[in-house]
Design an enzyme around this catalytic site. Structure first.
Site, PDB file in Angstrom:
ATOM      1  N   LYS A  69      24.342  -9.179  66.868  1.00  0.00           N
ATOM      2  CA  LYS A  69      24.309  -9.264  68.333  1.00  0.00           C
ATOM      3  C   LYS A  69      22.873  -9.487  68.815  1.00  0.00           C
ATOM      4  O   LYS A  69      21.925  -8.956  68.241  1.00  0.00           O
ATOM      5  CB  LYS A  69      24.888  -7.981  68.938  1.00  0.00           C
ATOM      6  CG  LYS A  69      26.384  -7.842  68.662  1.00  0.00           C
ATOM      7  CD  LYS A  69      26.938  -6.525  69.142  1.00  0.00           C
ATOM      8  CE  LYS A  69      26.384  -5.367  68.363  1.00  0.00           C
ATOM      9  NZ  LYS A  69      27.077  -4.093  68.623  1.00  0.00           N
TER      10      LYS A  69
ATOM     11  N   THR B 253      22.552   0.042  80.337  1.00  0.00           N
ATOM     12  CA  THR B 253      23.966   0.401  80.203  1.00  0.00           C
ATOM     13  C   THR B 253      24.224   0.854  78.772  1.00  0.00           C
ATOM     14  O   THR B 253      23.366   0.688  77.908  1.00  0.00           O
ATOM     15  CB  THR B 253      24.878  -0.779  80.594  1.00  0.00           C
ATOM     16  OG1 THR B 253      26.233  -0.352  80.502  1.00  0.00           O
ATOM     17  CG2 THR B 253      24.676  -1.986  79.697  1.00  0.00           C
TER      18      THR B 253
ATOM     19  N   GLY C 184      27.625   1.389  75.693  1.00  0.00           N
ATOM     20  CA  GLY C 184      29.036   1.125  75.422  1.00  0.00           C
ATOM     21  C   GLY C 184      29.347  -0.359  75.275  1.00  0.00           C
ATOM     22  O   GLY C 184      30.499  -0.733  75.096  1.00  0.00           O
ATOM     23  N   THR C 185      28.319  -1.211  75.330  1.00  0.00           N
ATOM     24  CA  THR C 185      28.583  -2.651  75.196  1.00  0.00           C
ATOM     25  C   THR C 185      29.057  -2.975  73.777  1.00  0.00           C
ATOM     26  O   THR C 185      29.992  -3.762  73.604  1.00  0.00           O
ATOM     27  CB  THR C 185      27.338  -3.500  75.524  1.00  0.00           C
ATOM     28  OG1 THR C 185      26.256  -2.988  74.768  1.00  0.00           O
ATOM     29  CG2 THR C 185      26.990  -3.465  76.982  1.00  0.00           C
ATOM     30  N   GLY C 186      28.429  -2.359  72.779  1.00  0.00           N
ATOM     31  CA  GLY C 186      28.815  -2.610  71.382  1.00  0.00           C
ATOM     32  C   GLY C 186      30.233  -2.132  71.115  1.00  0.00           C
ATOM     33  O   GLY C 186      31.015  -2.811  70.436  1.00  0.00           O
ATOM     34  N   CYS C 187      30.565  -0.953  71.668  1.00  0.00           N
ATOM     35  CA  CYS C 187      31.912  -0.394  71.481  1.00  0.00           C
ATOM     36  C   CYS C 187      32.931  -1.343  72.102  1.00  0.00           C
ATOM     37  O   CYS C 187      33.957  -1.668  71.496  1.00  0.00           O
ATOM     38  CB  CYS C 187      32.038   0.969  72.174  1.00  0.00           C
ATOM     39  SG  CYS C 187      30.771   2.165  71.717  1.00  0.00           S
TER      40      CYS C 187
HETATM   41  O1  PXL Z   1      27.066   3.011  72.055  1.00  0.00           O
HETATM   42  C1  PXL Z   1      27.031   3.785  70.919  1.00  0.00           C
HETATM   43  C2  PXL Z   1      27.877   5.012  71.037  1.00  0.00           C
HETATM   44  C3  PXL Z   1      29.032   5.087  70.324  1.00  0.00           C
HETATM   45  N1  PXL Z   1      29.847   6.166  70.366  1.00  0.00           N
HETATM   46  C4  PXL Z   1      29.533   7.222  71.132  1.00  0.00           C
HETATM   47  C5  PXL Z   1      28.375   7.200  71.883  1.00  0.00           C
HETATM   48  C6  PXL Z   1      27.517   6.070  71.842  1.00  0.00           C
HETATM   49  C7  PXL Z   1      26.293   6.028  72.624  1.00  0.00           C
HETATM   50  O2  PXL Z   1      25.934   6.881  73.365  1.00  0.00           O
HETATM   51  O3  PXL Z   1      28.092   8.246  72.649  1.00  0.00           O
HETATM   52  C8  PXL Z   1      30.446   8.392  71.159  1.00  0.00           C
END
Ligand code: PXL
Length: 264
Positions: free
Chosen positions: A175, A209, A211-214
Site C-alpha cells: 500500500k 484517520t 482503520g483504512t488497512g482493515c
Molecule cells: O489499523 C490497525 C488496527 C487494527 N486492529 C485494531 C486496531 C488498529 C489500530 O488502532 O486498534 C484492533
C-alpha cells in the site's frame, strides 16, 4: 439467494473505526455475512489506543472451532494477531478445515502508544501463515519489517514484493499510503501473475484517520467471498475505500472515522 460468508480474525476496536468493527461494517456494505474470531480487546477512541487485552489462546481456538464446525467460510482475513501463538493457531485452522481465500493484513506497527504486535511473531508469519495466503496487504513499514528490506524507491517496492511472494503469498499489495511518490496521489502496487499493476488515487486531504488497512483488506475479502476474481476484488475494494475516506465522519475529538455506509 446465496449467502456469502466471510470471517475476520482480528482485534476489537471499541470506538468502531478499525479492527473487527471496521471489518464487519465493510462485509455488510457488500452484503456479505460477517463473522469474527476476536484475538484481543482494545480500549481506544479517536485520540488513540489506551490499552489492550489479549484473549487466552484457548478461547481464540474455541471461537474458531465453533464457526468451522458449523459454517462454510467463503473467505477470511486476518488483522491484529498479537503474537506467534495466534499466528500459528490461524495457520492450523486453515490447514485443518482447508480454508480458502485468505487475505492477510499484517498489522504490526505500533499504533499511537501501544504495540499491536510481538516481533517474534514475524517469523511465524513468514514460515506458517503467509504460505496459505491468497493476498497480503502490507503498508511500507509492515513490508519492511517482514522482509528486512528498506523501501526508498519504486525498485525497492518491486524487490520487497518479490520477497513477500517468495514466502508463498499468491498476490502482494504494497500500500502506498506511507510512501510519497507524489504529493497529491496514493499509489498501491499490486504484484500479481509476475506483473506489477499500479492503483492510483487522489490523496484525500483529511485529518489523521485509522482503520483504512482493515477496511481495504475486509473489502477485498468480501468480494473474494462472492467469487469475484482477485484483481477485480482488489479494484472494487480500493474504490470503496476511497469513497469511505471522501465521506469520512467527524465522530470524536481525534482522527476522523471512515464512512463504511457511503454507498447506500
Ligand atoms: O489499523 C490497525 C488496527 C487494527 N486492529 C485494531 C486496531 C488498529 C489500530 O488502532 O486498534 C484492533
Amino acid at each position: 439467494m446465496k449467502i456469502y460468508k466471510a470471517l475476520t480474525i482480528a482485534g476489537s476496536d471499541n470506538s468502531g473505526g478499525a479492527g473487527i468493527q471496521a471489518d464487519i461494517k465493510t462485509f455488510s456494505a457488500f452484503s456479505v455475512y460477517g463473522m469474527s474470531v476476536i484475538t484481543a480487546v482494545t480500549s481506544q477512541n479517536t485520540t488513540g489506543v489506551k490499552d489492550f487485552y489479549k484473549l487466552p489462546t484457548e478461547h481464540i481456538k474455541k471461537q474458531f472451532e465453533t464457526i468451522c464446525e458449523d459454517i462454510k467460510i467463503d473467505a477470511l482475513k486476518t488483522g491484529m494477531l498479537v503474537d506467534e501463538e495466534v499466528v500459528e493457531t490461524v495457520a492450523e485452522f486453515i490447514k485443518r478445515y482447508h480454508l480458502k481465500n485468505l487475505v492477510i493484513d499484517p498489522v504490526i506497527k505500533a499504533s499511537k502508544g501501544k504495540d499491536l504486535f510481538n516481533k517474534k511473531a514475524i517469523e511465524s508469519y513468514i514460515t506458517r501463515l503467509i504460505p496459505y495466503s491468497k493476498i497480503i496487504t502490507p503498508n511500507k513499514i509492515e513490508a519492511e519489517m517482514l522482509t528486512g528490506e528498506k523501501i526508498n524507491s519504486v525498485d525497492d517496492i518491486k524487490k520487497c514484493a518479490r520477497t513477500l511472494k517468495s514466502y508463498g503469498a499468491e498476490i502482494v499489495i504494497i500500500k502506498g499510503g506511507h510512501i510519497d511518490f507524489e504529493d497529491s496521489v496514493v499509489i498501491d502496487t499490486v504484484y500479481i501473475n509476475d506483473k506489477f499493476i499500479y492503483l492510483k488515487y487522489p490523496k484525500v486531504q483529511i485529518k489523521d484517520t485509522h482503520g483504512t488497512g482493515c477496511t481495504f483488506s475486509a473489502a477485498i475479502t468480501a468480494n473474494l467471498a462472492k467469487g469475484i476474481e482477485p484483481l477485480k476484488s482488489i479494484r472494487i475494494a480500493r474504490a470503496y475505500l476511497q469513497g469511505s475516506l471522501e465521506n469520512a465522519l467527524d465522530v470524536g475529538k481525534g482522527s476522523v472515522c471512515l464512512n463504511h455506509s457511503w454507498t447506500k
